[in-house]
Each structure stands twice: as structure tokens, then as C-alpha cells.
Motif scaffolding. Structure first.
Motif, PDB file in Angstrom:
ATOM      1  N   VAL A 135     -23.542 127.225  42.253  1.00 13.13           N
ATOM      2  CA  VAL A 135     -24.165 128.289  43.052  1.00 13.13           C
ATOM      3  C   VAL A 135     -23.300 129.534  43.004  1.00 13.13           C
ATOM      4  CG1 VAL A 135     -24.739 129.011  45.411  1.00 13.13           C
ATOM      5  CG2 VAL A 135     -25.532 126.801  44.564  1.00 13.13           C
ATOM      6  N   ARG A 136     -22.006 129.349  43.202  1.00 13.41           N
ATOM      7  CA  ARG A 136     -21.092 130.500  43.174  1.00 13.41           C
ATOM      8  C   ARG A 136     -21.095 131.179  41.808  1.00 13.41           C
ATOM      9  NH1 ARG A 136     -14.691 130.737  44.606  1.00 13.41           N
ATOM     10  NH2 ARG A 136     -14.555 133.003  44.464  1.00 13.41           N
ATOM     11  N   ALA A 137     -21.323 130.410  40.740  1.00 12.77           N
ATOM     12  CA  ALA A 137     -21.367 130.958  39.384  1.00 12.77           C
ATOM     13  C   ALA A 137     -22.727 131.599  39.072  1.00 12.77           C
ATOM     14  CB  ALA A 137     -21.052 129.865  38.370  1.00 12.77           C
ATOM     15  N   GLY A 138     -23.626 131.606  40.054  1.00  6.90           N
ATOM     16  CA  GLY A 138     -24.931 132.224  39.849  1.00  6.90           C
ATOM     17  C   GLY A 138     -25.938 131.330  39.147  1.00  6.90           C
ATOM     18  N   GLU A 139     -25.729 130.021  39.244  1.00  7.51           N
ATOM     19  CA  GLU A 139     -26.615 129.057  38.592  1.00  7.51           C
ATOM     20  C   GLU A 139     -27.256 128.114  39.619  1.00  7.51           C
ATOM     21  OE1 GLU A 139     -24.878 127.106  35.158  1.00  7.51           O
ATOM     22  OE2 GLU A 139     -23.375 128.697  35.030  1.00  7.51           O
ATOM     23  N   PRO A 140     -28.040 128.654  40.563  1.00 12.92           N
ATOM     24  CA  PRO A 140     -28.594 127.786  41.605  1.00 12.92           C
ATOM     25  C   PRO A 140     -29.551 126.722  41.080  1.00 12.92           C
ATOM     26  CG  PRO A 140     -29.611 129.959  41.699  1.00 12.92           C
ATOM     27  CD  PRO A 140     -28.472 130.036  40.711  1.00 12.92           C
ATOM     28  N   VAL A 141     -30.277 127.004  40.009  1.00  8.40           N
ATOM     29  CA  VAL A 141     -31.209 126.007  39.472  1.00  8.40           C
ATOM     30  C   VAL A 141     -30.446 124.796  38.941  1.00  8.40           C
ATOM     31  CG1 VAL A 141     -32.966 125.588  37.700  1.00  8.40           C
ATOM     32  CG2 VAL A 141     -32.976 127.738  38.974  1.00  8.40           C
ATOM     33  N   THR A 142     -29.331 125.030  38.257  1.00  9.79           N
ATOM     34  CA  THR A 142     -28.498 123.938  37.758  1.00  9.79           C
ATOM     35  C   THR A 142     -27.819 123.203  38.911  1.00  9.79           C
ATOM     36  OG1 THR A 142     -28.099 125.260  35.776  1.00  9.79           O
ATOM     37  CG2 THR A 142     -26.680 123.359  36.108  1.00  9.79           C
ATOM     38  N   ALA A 143     -27.450 123.953  39.948  1.00 14.35           N
ATOM     39  CA  ALA A 143     -26.803 123.351  41.121  1.00 14.35           C
ATOM     40  C   ALA A 143     -27.715 122.343  41.807  1.00 14.35           C
ATOM     41  CB  ALA A 143     -26.387 124.437  42.101  1.00 14.35           C
ATOM     42  N   VAL A 144     -29.011 122.588  41.776  1.00 18.30           N
ATOM     43  CA  VAL A 144     -29.975 121.692  42.417  1.00 18.30           C
ATOM     44  C   VAL A 144     -29.786 120.265  41.908  1.00 18.30           C
ATOM     45  CG1 VAL A 144     -32.449 121.135  42.526  1.00 18.30           C
ATOM     46  CG2 VAL A 144     -31.663 123.466  43.015  1.00 18.30           C
ATOM     47  N   ASP A 145     -29.582 120.111  40.608  1.00 16.87           N
ATOM     48  CA  ASP A 145     -29.398 118.764  40.046  1.00 16.87           C
ATOM     49  C   ASP A 145     -28.146 118.082  40.595  1.00 16.87           C
ATOM     50  OD1 ASP A 145     -31.702 119.003  38.489  1.00 16.87           O
ATOM     51  OD2 ASP A 145     -30.601 119.786  36.765  1.00 16.87           O
ATOM     52  N   ALA A 146     -27.070 118.840  40.763  1.00 18.37           N
ATOM     53  CA  ALA A 146     -25.831 118.263  41.297  1.00 18.37           C
ATOM     54  C   ALA A 146     -26.027 117.808  42.742  1.00 18.37           C
ATOM     55  CB  ALA A 146     -24.697 119.284  41.202  1.00 18.37           C
ATOM     56  N   TYR A 147     -26.684 118.638  43.546  1.00 16.25           N
ATOM     57  CA  TYR A 147     -26.930 118.251  44.940  1.00 16.25           C
ATOM     58  C   TYR A 147     -27.861 117.043  45.016  1.00 16.25           C
ATOM     59  CZ  TYR A 147     -24.826 122.727  46.247  1.00 16.25           C
ATOM     60  OH  TYR A 147     -23.969 123.791  46.407  1.00 16.25           O
ATOM     61  N   ARG A 148     -28.868 117.027  44.171  1.00 12.81           N
ATOM     62  CA  ARG A 148     -29.791 115.877  44.173  1.00 12.81           C
ATOM     63  C   ARG A 148     -29.079 114.591  43.749  1.00 12.81           C
ATOM     64  NH1 ARG A 148     -35.093 119.145  42.359  1.00 12.81           N
ATOM     65  NH2 ARG A 148     -35.777 119.644  44.464  1.00 12.81           N
ATOM     66  N   ALA A 149     -28.104 114.718  42.851  1.00  8.11           N
ATOM     67  CA  ALA A 149     -27.308 113.542  42.462  1.00  8.11           C
ATOM     68  C   ALA A 149     -26.526 113.018  43.666  1.00  8.11           C
ATOM     69  CB  ALA A 149     -26.367 113.890  41.312  1.00  8.11           C
ATOM     70  N   ALA A 150     -25.945 113.924  44.453  1.00  4.53           N
ATOM     71  CA  ALA A 150     -25.209 113.514  45.658  1.00  4.53           C
ATOM     72  C   ALA A 150     -26.146 112.822  46.647  1.00  4.53           C
ATOM     73  CB  ALA A 150     -24.543 114.723  46.308  1.00  4.53           C
ATOM     74  N   ILE A 151     -27.330 113.371  46.822  1.00  3.38           N
ATOM     75  CA  ILE A 151     -28.298 112.804  47.773  1.00  3.38           C
ATOM     76  C   ILE A 151     -28.815 111.458  47.290  1.00  3.38           C
ATOM     77  CG2 ILE A 151     -30.592 113.168  48.787  1.00  3.38           C
ATOM     78  CD1 ILE A 151     -29.789 116.233  48.785  1.00  3.38           C
ATOM     79  N   LYS A 152     -28.946 111.305  45.982  1.00  7.00           N
ATOM     80  CA  LYS A 152     -29.373 110.007  45.443  1.00  7.00           C
ATOM     81  C   LYS A 152     -28.338 108.935  45.764  1.00  7.00           C
ATOM     82  CE  LYS A 152     -30.964 107.756  41.241  1.00  7.00           C
ATOM     83  NZ  LYS A 152     -31.202 107.888  39.809  1.00  7.00           N
ATOM     84  N   ILE A 153     -27.065 109.307  45.709  1.00  7.35           N
ATOM     85  CA  ILE A 153     -25.984 108.365  46.031  1.00  7.35           C
ATOM     86  C   ILE A 153     -25.977 108.050  47.521  1.00  7.35           C
ATOM     87  CG2 ILE A 153     -23.473 108.054  46.082  1.00  7.35           C
ATOM     88  CD1 ILE A 153     -23.446 110.061  43.626  1.00  7.35           C
ATOM     89  N   ASP A 154     -26.115 109.093  48.347  1.00  8.11           N
ATOM     90  CA  ASP A 154     -26.100 108.931  49.802  1.00  8.11           C
ATOM     91  C   ASP A 154     -27.205 109.801  50.404  1.00  8.11           C
ATOM     92  OD1 ASP A 154     -25.679 108.741  52.514  1.00  8.11           O
ATOM     93  OD2 ASP A 154     -23.657 109.605  52.481  1.00  8.11           O
ATOM     94  N   PRO A 155     -28.375 109.228  50.651  1.00  5.54           N
ATOM     95  CA  PRO A 155     -29.512 109.999  51.151  1.00  5.54           C
ATOM     96  C   PRO A 155     -29.266 110.695  52.498  1.00  5.54           C
ATOM     97  CG  PRO A 155     -30.241 107.864  50.350  1.00  5.54           C
ATOM     98  CD  PRO A 155     -28.731 107.845  50.362  1.00  5.54           C
ATOM     99  N   GLU A 156     -28.231 110.290  53.210  1.00  7.11           N
ATOM    100  CA  GLU A 156     -27.970 110.903  54.511  1.00  7.11           C
ATOM    101  C   GLU A 156     -26.828 111.913  54.476  1.00  7.11           C
ATOM    102  OE1 GLU A 156     -28.076 108.307  57.850  1.00  7.11           O
ATOM    103  OE2 GLU A 156     -29.893 107.324  57.126  1.00  7.11           O
ATOM    104  N   THR A 157     -26.405 112.338  53.305  1.00  6.43           N
ATOM    105  CA  THR A 157     -25.342 113.331  53.215  1.00  6.43           C
ATOM    106  C   THR A 157     -25.881 114.705  53.618  1.00  6.43           C
ATOM    107  OG1 THR A 157     -23.704 114.411  51.813  1.00  6.43           O
ATOM    108  CG2 THR A 157     -25.660 113.613  50.696  1.00  6.43           C
ATOM    109  N   LEU A 158     -25.492 115.135  54.789  1.00  6.20           N
ATOM    110  CA  LEU A 158     -26.011 116.378  55.340  1.00  6.20           C
ATOM    111  C   LEU A 158     -25.496 117.606  54.600  1.00  6.20           C
ATOM    112  CD1 LEU A 158     -25.846 115.480  59.122  1.00  6.20           C
ATOM    113  CD2 LEU A 158     -27.874 115.618  57.677  1.00  6.20           C
TER     114      LEU A 158
END
Length: 160
Positions: free
Chosen positions: A52-75
């Protein structure tokens, strides 16, 4: 000394060099942490933050979704996913993500703050104000929500 086999070390390195603005190095370190421990929620979330900081929010979405897949309750990953989606102009998905975070924890200040920002961009100023007020409520003077509250179009009352 960096322990090359430690996902924690690479995650810490990623955060350290990100703060210095060395985003390519930060991204490399975060990716290495994930390679060493694919189930490391914090490393996935940090990679998203770097992107996100590098200006790539679309690519960042995949990283966040990977975290949520591991732990669905990660706020934190959910709140940051909402920010990335908002920056990628996917406002409906961002709002949905905020609401899912608030289903997990209705008092999550970052979730309310992110929801307020999404609603503000949807031009729902009054509802956005309510979200910012809720974010500030449990954490008096919650720094992230204060400028959002002040900058929301249509404020008709004094700021606390």
C-alpha cells in the motif's frame, strides 16, 4: 545479526527498512518471511502494508487476504484490507470488509475509522461521522480518527 532462517527476523527487518522508506528491501524481507513461514499472519499483513505504501493497493489486497485466510479473525489485516480496497476504488468491497471486522469485534476502533472513510467517499457524511465518533469513543482522542472526523464534509457540531 540476522538469522537468515528466521521468519521473525525477516519480518522485523521488513518493518525496519519500510520505516526508512526502503520499500523494495522491505518487500523482499516480507516475502522471505512468508517463504520461511507461510502461515505467518503478521508477515502477510506487513507485506500488504508495504505494498500500500508503495502505491500498489491492488497487489496488497492479495497479501491481506492471505493473512485472513490463515486467521479469519485477524482484525488488523481486515482493517488494512479495507484501506487497500478503498485506495483501489473498490468501495463496496471495502465497506463489506469493515463490516466483517466489526462483526468480529464491534468496538474495533480501526474498523470504525476505516468504515467512516469508506462511507465518506460514498458521500454518506452523517453516517461517516457516526463511525468516526464510535472509533474515537473507546479510545479518547484516537489519533487516526480525529483528522478524518474534522475533514468530513458536512460537520455541523463542535469536535470533542
Amino acid at each position: 545479526m540476522l538469522f537468515r532462517s528466521s521468519a521473525d527476523s525477516h519480518t522485523n527487518l521488513a518493518v525496519s527498512v519500510e520505516v526508512q522508506g526502503r520499500l523494495d528491501e522491505a518487500q523482499d524481507a516480507a516475502i522471505r518471511a512468508i517463504e520461511l513461514n507461510p502461515a505467518y499472519v503478521e508477515a502477510c499483513t506487513n507485506l500488504g502494508n508495504i505494498l500500500v505504501r508503495a502505491g500498489e493497493p491492488v497487489t496488497a489486497v492479495d497479501a491481506y487476504r492471505a493473512a485472513i485466510k490463515i486467521d479469519p479473525e485477524t482484525l488488523m489485516a481486515r482493517a488494512n484490507l479495507a484501506i487497500a480496497l478503498r485506495e483501489a476504488r473498490q468501495l463496496d468491497l471495502a465497506e463489506k470488509e469493515c463490516l466483517q471486522a466489526l462483526d468480529i469485534n464491534p468496538t474495533h476502533a480501526d474498523g470504525h475509522n476505516s468504515l467512516g472513510n469508506v462511507l465518506k467517499e460514498h458521500e454518506h457524511s452523517q453516517v461517516a461521522l457516526e463511525s468516526f465518533d464510535t472509533a474515537i469513543g473507546p479510545r479518547e482522542g484516537y489519533a487516526a480518527a480525529m483528522p478524518n472526523l474534522v475533514g468530513t464534509h458536512g460537520i455541523t457540531r463542535p469536535i470533542p
